[in-house]
Design a protein around this motif. Structure first.
Motif, PDB file in Angstrom:
ATOM      1  N   MET A 174      -7.505  41.233 -30.293  1.00  0.00           N
ATOM      2  CA  MET A 174      -8.904  40.807 -30.419  1.00  0.00           C
ATOM      3  C   MET A 174      -9.083  39.437 -29.764  1.00  0.00           C
ATOM      4  SD  MET A 174     -11.224  40.383 -33.890  1.00  0.00           S
ATOM      5  CE  MET A 174     -11.103  42.118 -34.312  1.00  0.00           C
ATOM      6  N   LYS A 175     -10.168  39.277 -29.036  1.00  0.00           N
ATOM      7  CA  LYS A 175     -10.437  38.007 -28.366  1.00  0.00           C
ATOM      8  C   LYS A 175     -10.753  36.905 -29.372  1.00  0.00           C
ATOM      9  CE  LYS A 175     -12.005  39.647 -23.843  1.00  0.00           C
ATOM     10  NZ  LYS A 175     -13.101  39.598 -22.855  1.00  0.00           N
ATOM     11  N   GLN A 176     -10.476  35.656 -28.954  1.00  0.00           N
ATOM     12  CA  GLN A 176     -10.645  34.503 -29.833  1.00  0.00           C
ATOM     13  C   GLN A 176     -11.813  33.628 -29.352  1.00  0.00           C
ATOM     14  OE1 GLN A 176      -8.511  33.268 -32.652  1.00  0.00           O
ATOM     15  NE2 GLN A 176     -10.420  32.128 -32.889  1.00  0.00           N
ATOM     16  N   LEU A 177     -12.753  33.361 -30.273  1.00  0.00           N
ATOM     17  CA  LEU A 177     -13.852  32.425 -30.034  1.00  0.00           C
ATOM     18  C   LEU A 177     -13.656  31.230 -30.943  1.00  0.00           C
ATOM     19  CD1 LEU A 177     -16.670  31.483 -29.056  1.00  0.00           C
ATOM     20  CD2 LEU A 177     -17.667  32.941 -30.845  1.00  0.00           C
ATOM     21  N   ILE A 178     -13.673  30.045 -30.379  1.00  0.00           N
ATOM     22  CA  ILE A 178     -13.542  28.826 -31.185  1.00  0.00           C
ATOM     23  C   ILE A 178     -14.830  28.019 -31.073  1.00  0.00           C
ATOM     24  CG2 ILE A 178     -12.391  26.581 -31.361  1.00  0.00           C
ATOM     25  CD1 ILE A 178      -9.765  27.945 -30.857  1.00  0.00           C
ATOM     26  N   ILE A 179     -15.372  27.681 -32.234  1.00  0.00           N
ATOM     27  CA  ILE A 179     -16.568  26.837 -32.335  1.00  0.00           C
ATOM     28  C   ILE A 179     -16.111  25.452 -32.766  1.00  0.00           C
ATOM     29  CG2 ILE A 179     -18.787  26.489 -33.487  1.00  0.00           C
ATOM     30  CD1 ILE A 179     -18.759  29.563 -34.060  1.00  0.00           C
ATOM     31  N   ILE A 180     -16.341  24.465 -31.928  1.00  0.00           N
ATOM     32  CA  ILE A 180     -15.941  23.093 -32.263  1.00  0.00           C
ATOM     33  C   ILE A 180     -17.163  22.362 -32.808  1.00  0.00           C
ATOM     34  CG2 ILE A 180     -14.915  20.950 -31.422  1.00  0.00           C
ATOM     35  CD1 ILE A 180     -13.668  22.563 -29.140  1.00  0.00           C
ATOM     36  N   GLY A 181     -17.134  22.040 -34.096  1.00  0.00           N
ATOM     37  CA  GLY A 181     -18.253  21.365 -34.740  1.00  0.00           C
ATOM     38  C   GLY A 181     -18.837  22.192 -35.864  1.00  0.00           C
ATOM     39  N   GLY A 182     -18.728  21.694 -37.086  1.00  0.00           N
ATOM     40  CA  GLY A 182     -19.247  22.409 -38.251  1.00  0.00           C
ATOM     41  C   GLY A 182     -20.559  21.840 -38.742  1.00  0.00           C
ATOM     42  N   GLY A 183     -21.495  21.677 -37.819  1.00  0.00           N
ATOM     43  CA  GLY A 183     -22.828  21.217 -38.182  1.00  0.00           C
ATOM     44  C   GLY A 183     -23.811  22.369 -38.160  1.00  0.00           C
ATOM     45  N   ALA A 184     -25.096  22.030 -38.017  1.00  0.00           N
ATOM     46  CA  ALA A 184     -26.152  23.047 -38.055  1.00  0.00           C
ATOM     47  C   ALA A 184     -25.966  24.111 -36.977  1.00  0.00           C
ATOM     48  CB  ALA A 184     -27.514  22.371 -37.914  1.00  0.00           C
ATOM     49  N   ALA A 185     -25.735  23.685 -35.738  1.00  0.00           N
ATOM     50  CA  ALA A 185     -25.596  24.644 -34.639  1.00  0.00           C
ATOM     51  C   ALA A 185     -24.364  25.515 -34.815  1.00  0.00           C
ATOM     52  CB  ALA A 185     -25.548  23.906 -33.301  1.00  0.00           C
ATOM     53  N   GLY A 186     -23.236  24.908 -35.170  1.00  0.00           N
ATOM     54  CA  GLY A 186     -21.999  25.655 -35.318  1.00  0.00           C
ATOM     55  C   GLY A 186     -22.070  26.706 -36.407  1.00  0.00           C
ATOM     56  N   PHE A 187     -22.616  26.339 -37.554  1.00  0.00           N
ATOM     57  CA  PHE A 187     -22.685  27.288 -38.660  1.00  0.00           C
ATOM     58  C   PHE A 187     -23.780  28.333 -38.468  1.00  0.00           C
ATOM     59  CE2 PHE A 187     -19.611  24.836 -40.876  1.00  0.00           C
ATOM     60  CZ  PHE A 187     -19.089  25.688 -41.839  1.00  0.00           C
ATOM     61  N   PHE A 188     -24.855  27.963 -37.788  1.00  0.00           N
ATOM     62  CA  PHE A 188     -25.881  28.978 -37.532  1.00  0.00           C
ATOM     63  C   PHE A 188     -25.354  30.006 -36.533  1.00  0.00           C
ATOM     64  CE2 PHE A 188     -30.034  30.621 -36.003  1.00  0.00           C
ATOM     65  CZ  PHE A 188     -30.578  30.945 -37.244  1.00  0.00           C
ATOM     66  N   LEU A 189     -24.608  29.553 -35.554  1.00  0.00           N
ATOM     67  CA  LEU A 189     -23.977  30.476 -34.619  1.00  0.00           C
ATOM     68  C   LEU A 189     -23.065  31.439 -35.378  1.00  0.00           C
ATOM     69  CD1 LEU A 189     -22.894  31.627 -31.967  1.00  0.00           C
ATOM     70  CD2 LEU A 189     -21.483  29.566 -31.732  1.00  0.00           C
ATOM     71  N   ALA A 190     -22.191  30.889 -36.213  1.00  0.00           N
ATOM     72  CA  ALA A 190     -21.250  31.723 -36.968  1.00  0.00           C
ATOM     73  C   ALA A 190     -21.986  32.677 -37.909  1.00  0.00           C
ATOM     74  CB  ALA A 190     -20.296  30.835 -37.757  1.00  0.00           C
TER      75      ALA A 190
END
Length: 400
Positions: free
Chosen positions: A1-17
């Motif tokens: 499975m491909k890996q996606l990494i989100i750097i930053g646990g703010g509004a944008a990062g968590f809304f994306l997730a």
């Protein structure tokens, strides 16, 4: 499975997730703080002003001093009405206040935080806290992300780290241009006898301008113990952020405290003089100006004990001049405690706003304040985060 990494646990990062339910990627959020969404937690005085009820994309972009043109396409894909519906679908009720600001019905930012945490948990998103990214490199089709904890490998990376100087340096090393950051949304420092010891006094319909920069704003102004704040001041600081920084935060402003014309105020004062000649000037209450400000104004002019009958043309002209055209010297700035906004970041010319992907590096995406995008107060900065993150999420979803 491909890996996606989100750097930053703010509004944008968590809304994306939160929008990666239908995603066949393994997803990891890397956050340097102990807890997520800390800026969101304190926003709006702890109530979370998450958006604004401006539902026409072209009108919405007018609240963004930087990024307006680029955001037009973004808001056509996801705008405040979509934000309201998104949270409602997660059983989070939203309300619109009289000034168009949007809040959770609970008046608690924790409601929004819990919604995002629940969605990321439901989507089986992995999160690592107290983890600082120190380097990002790309070899062929893979990203290597070095942190203070581990070395991670990813097929795609989303950077939404806000106004982090360290991350901007890392992004520069990847080849992106960073527009030098300057503060936005700040209050003005001012020491002038007219406003001394008047902290807490507000004017609901003032006009403030910086003649040197040919910019002006209308709206509420608040006198503070250090100078001036309020929506009109904050908007002025946003629109003039870079130019004001070039002035080293030393400049003059003009204030019309009531947004009335000089001649109108002067004529009104003459009428009051004729109607109440035996009253003292200090006993008047005009234009809903508070007594404390009025007495300071009269002391400033030097006529606080005069009878109205004794007011001369020069006195009346001076009062009208101060009410409609006060000139103050600003000698610095202070951070607005409820907002931490920066003008500057990744050059917008290097981003494809149809996908939020880098034009320079395939598989690299950006969202939030890491970009050279910022807005005035009222929920607009968060809306840009939601919209940009939602667009990115579409790149990683598969059809149901």
């Amino acid at each position: 499975m491909k890996q996606l990494i989100i750097i930053g646990g703010g509004a944008a990062g968590f809304f994306l997730a939160s929008n990666l339910k239908y995603c066949n990627w393994n997803v990891l959020i890397i956050e340097q703080a102990k807890k997520p969404l800390q800026k969101l937690k304190i926003s709006g005085g702890g109530r979370c002003n998450l958006s604004n009820a401006c539902f026409v994309p072209k009108e919405l972009t007018k609240f963004y001093p930087r990024g307006a043109k680029e955001l037009l396409n973004v808001f056509h894909q996801f705008q405040p009405l979509d934000t309201i519906e998104w949270f409602k679908n997660k059983n989070t009720n939203i309300k619109i206040e009289s000034d168009n600001r949007i809040f959770p019905e609970t008046n608690s930012s924790q409601t929004i935080i819990d919604t995002l945490l629940n969605e990321t948990s439901s989507n089986q998103i992995n999160i690592t806290y107290e983890t600082q990214v120190t380097q990002i490199t790309k070899n062929e089709n893979k990203f290597n992300i070095q942190t203070n904890q581990n070395l991670y490998c990813a097929d795609s990376v989303v950077i939404c780290t806000g106004s982090s100087q360290k991350m901007w340096k890392i992004i520069e090393k990847l080849g992106h241009k960073i527009i030098p950051p300057v503060p936005s949304l700040f209050t003005f420092n001012c020491k002038n006898s007219l406003i001394q010891n008047l902290q807490g006094i507000s004017f609901l319909n003032a006009e403030v301008s910086i003649p040197q920069l040919k910019i002006k704003e209308n709206g509420p102004i608040l006198i503070t113990h250090w100078g001036l704040s309020g929506p009109a001041i904050l908007r002025l600081s946003a629109w003039g952020a870079r130019e004001i920084a070039n002035l080293n935060y030393n400049f003059s402003i003009n204030i019309n405290w009531i947004s009335e014309k000089f001649d109108t105020v002067k004529e009104n004062l003459y009428k009051i003089k004729q109607a109440h000649p035996k009253k003292t000037i200090s006993s008047l209450k005009i234009y809903n100006i508070t007594q404390r400000f009025w007495l300071n104004l009269l002391d400033h002019v030097g006529i606080s004990n005069k009878l109205l009958a004794d007011l001369g043309k020069k006195d009346i002209n001076r009062i009208a001049e101060i009410i409609t055209h006060t000139q103050l010297i600003i000698d610095g700035k202070s951070t607005y405690k409820n907002e931490f906004v920066t003008a500057g970041g990744v050059d917008l010319k290097e981003i494809d706003f149809k996908t939020m992907q880098s034009k320079l590096i395939s598989g690299l995406y950006f969202a939030g304040e890491v970009l050279n995008i910022d807005a005035v107060t009222g929920g607009f900065n968060f809306q840009a985060c939601w919209s940009e993150a939602f667009i990115i999420s579409k790149q990683f979803k598969y059809k149901k």
